[in-house]
Design a protein around this motif. Structure first.
Motif, PDB file in Angstrom:
ATOM      1  N   UNK A  81      27.604  14.348  15.608  1.00  0.00           N
ATOM      2  CA  UNK A  81      26.460  15.258  15.587  1.00  0.00           C
ATOM      3  C   UNK A  81      26.324  15.942  16.930  1.00  0.00           C
ATOM      4  N   UNK A  82      26.115  17.239  16.891  1.00  0.00           N
ATOM      5  CA  UNK A  82      25.787  18.005  18.100  1.00  0.00           C
ATOM      6  C   UNK A  82      24.291  18.296  18.028  1.00  0.00           C
ATOM      7  N   UNK A  83      23.508  17.688  18.910  1.00  0.00           N
ATOM      8  CA  UNK A  83      22.049  17.840  18.907  1.00  0.00           C
ATOM      9  C   UNK A  83      21.650  18.737  20.069  1.00  0.00           C
ATOM     10  N   UNK A  84      20.931  19.811  19.739  1.00  0.00           N
ATOM     11  CA  UNK A  84      20.466  20.747  20.747  1.00  0.00           C
ATOM     12  C   UNK A  84      18.978  21.012  20.530  1.00  0.00           C
ATOM     13  N   UNK A  85      18.229  21.084  21.634  1.00  0.00           N
ATOM     14  CA  UNK A  85      16.804  21.400  21.565  1.00  0.00           C
ATOM     15  C   UNK A  85      16.574  22.719  22.285  1.00  0.00           C
ATOM     16  N   UNK A 104      28.572  10.392  18.416  1.00  0.00           N
ATOM     17  CA  UNK A 104      29.401   9.799  17.375  1.00  0.00           C
ATOM     18  C   UNK A 104      28.528   8.780  16.629  1.00  0.00           C
ATOM     19  N   UNK A 105      28.021   9.178  15.466  1.00  0.00           N
ATOM     20  CA  UNK A 105      27.068   8.337  14.746  1.00  0.00           C
ATOM     21  C   UNK A 105      27.688   7.024  14.266  1.00  0.00           C
ATOM     22  N   UNK A 119      20.393   6.707  18.958  1.00  0.00           N
ATOM     23  CA  UNK A 119      19.576   5.591  18.480  1.00  0.00           C
ATOM     24  C   UNK A 119      18.335   6.126  17.761  1.00  0.00           C
ATOM     25  N   UNK A 120      17.709   7.178  18.314  1.00  0.00           N
ATOM     26  CA  UNK A 120      16.535   7.791  17.674  1.00  0.00           C
ATOM     27  C   UNK A 120      16.912   8.328  16.292  1.00  0.00           C
ATOM     28  N   UNK A 121      18.025   9.058  16.219  1.00  0.00           N
ATOM     29  CA  UNK A 121      18.461   9.629  14.935  1.00  0.00           C
ATOM     30  C   UNK A 121      18.781   8.517  13.941  1.00  0.00           C
ATOM     31  N   UNK A 122      19.415   7.440  14.398  1.00  0.00           N
ATOM     32  CA  UNK A 122      19.746   6.333  13.500  1.00  0.00           C
ATOM     33  C   UNK A 122      18.474   5.681  12.944  1.00  0.00           C
ATOM     34  N   UNK A 123      17.441   5.533  13.789  1.00  0.00           N
ATOM     35  CA  UNK A 123      16.167   4.976  13.312  1.00  0.00           C
ATOM     36  C   UNK A 123      15.565   5.873  12.229  1.00  0.00           C
ATOM     37  N   UNK A 124      15.633   7.186  12.437  1.00  0.00           N
ATOM     38  CA  UNK A 124      15.095   8.126  11.443  1.00  0.00           C
ATOM     39  C   UNK A 124      15.911   8.079  10.157  1.00  0.00           C
ATOM     40  N   UNK A 125      17.246   8.025  10.273  1.00  0.00           N
ATOM     41  CA  UNK A 125      18.104   7.969   9.087  1.00  0.00           C
ATOM     42  C   UNK A 125      17.827   6.705   8.276  1.00  0.00           C
ATOM     43  N   UNK A 146      10.392  12.682   5.540  1.00  0.00           N
ATOM     44  CA  UNK A 146      10.748  12.450   6.934  1.00  0.00           C
ATOM     45  C   UNK A 146       9.894  13.264   7.895  1.00  0.00           C
ATOM     46  N   UNK A 147       9.615  12.671   9.043  1.00  0.00           N
ATOM     47  CA  UNK A 147       8.900  13.379  10.107  1.00  0.00           C
ATOM     48  C   UNK A 147       9.255  12.743  11.440  1.00  0.00           C
ATOM     49  N   UNK A 148       8.962  13.443  12.535  1.00  0.00           N
ATOM     50  CA  UNK A 148       9.279  12.952  13.871  1.00  0.00           C
ATOM     51  C   UNK A 148       8.067  12.241  14.440  1.00  0.00           C
ATOM     52  N   UNK A 149       8.172  10.939  14.578  1.00  0.00           N
ATOM     53  CA  UNK A 149       7.091  10.111  15.093  1.00  0.00           C
ATOM     54  C   UNK A 149       7.030  10.253  16.614  1.00  0.00           C
ATOM     55  N   UNK A 150       5.832  10.472  17.150  1.00  0.00           N
ATOM     56  CA  UNK A 150       5.689  10.654  18.601  1.00  0.00           C
ATOM     57  C   UNK A 150       6.082   9.407  19.387  1.00  0.00           C
TER      58      UNK A 150
END
Length: 199
Positions: A81-85, A104-105, A119-125, A146-150
């Motif tokens: 995954x390529x994650x960009x903000x 590399x997931x 790790x954040x993405x894995x928790x969400x998945x 799904x949502x992004x928990x603060x």
């Protein structure tokens, strides 16, 4: 060359101090920050994935959830995954903001890597999708509510953000683009509604 390196390091130090300052200032603030999902855009490589569906469902003034579906025609063996903000600036343009990382997931899932964003993405998945198992991934993939928990991410300054996640299947000889999900999010103070007294 020296000026370039000096400017690069100054920008990195300022970014780090900004993020660190946000973490220290945040607990003392009275309003609660929320990340509200505004819009989602999904695209895919038609040779690898089809029946793509992405929807945002508003729950209340402070929260919206995402529901996603797709069918993987070819199994995703080594998901990278390529994650960009990006943050929207005063000219209504999205500019890069602090995060641009390749993850590399499969290594995250197998606990061979501990990149924080992975790790954040894995928790969400694990919480919101059926992609909650080890590699490879195949067949129907779904995400529900799904949502992004603060609590999962450090507080961002208020404003509008774009989080782009590009999926690639990578093996020893080549990589192949699978798809991209773009999440448009607003970081804002929680809206408190005034309850009318019962009569």
């Amino acid at each position: 060359m020296d000026i370039f390196l000096y400017n690069f390091f100054v920008k990195m130090i300022i970014s780090g101090l900004l993020l660190l300052g946000c973490c220290f200032v945040w607990p003392g603030m009275h309003a609660q920050l929320v990340y509200k999902l505004v819009k989602i855009d999904c695209q895919g490589n038609s040779a690898r994935v089809n029946n793509i569906s992405c929807h945002v469902k508003a729950i209340n003034w402070n929260m919206a959830v995402v529901n996603m579906d797709c069918f993987l025609i070819v199994p995703l063996r080594k998901a990278v995954l390529q994650v960009q903000v990006f943050k929207k600036d005063y000219s209504n343009q999205y500019k890069p903001f602090l995060v641009d990382v390749s993850i590399n997931m499969c290594e995250i899932i197998e606990r061979r890597s501990y990149i924080p964003y992975g790790v954040i993405i894995w928790k969400l998945l694990k919480q919101y999708t059926n992609a909650n198992h080890s590699c490879p991934f195949s067949g129907q993939m779904t995400a529900r509510n799904g949502y992004l928990d603060t609590s999962l991410v450090p507080p961002f300054p208020q404003g509008f953000y774009l989080i782009s996640i590009s999926f690639t299947d990578m093996n020893s000889s080549h990589s192949e683009y699978v798809g991209t999900a773009k999440f448009y999010i607003q970081a804002m103070d929680q809206i408190r509604t005034k309850k009318r007294p019962k009569t």
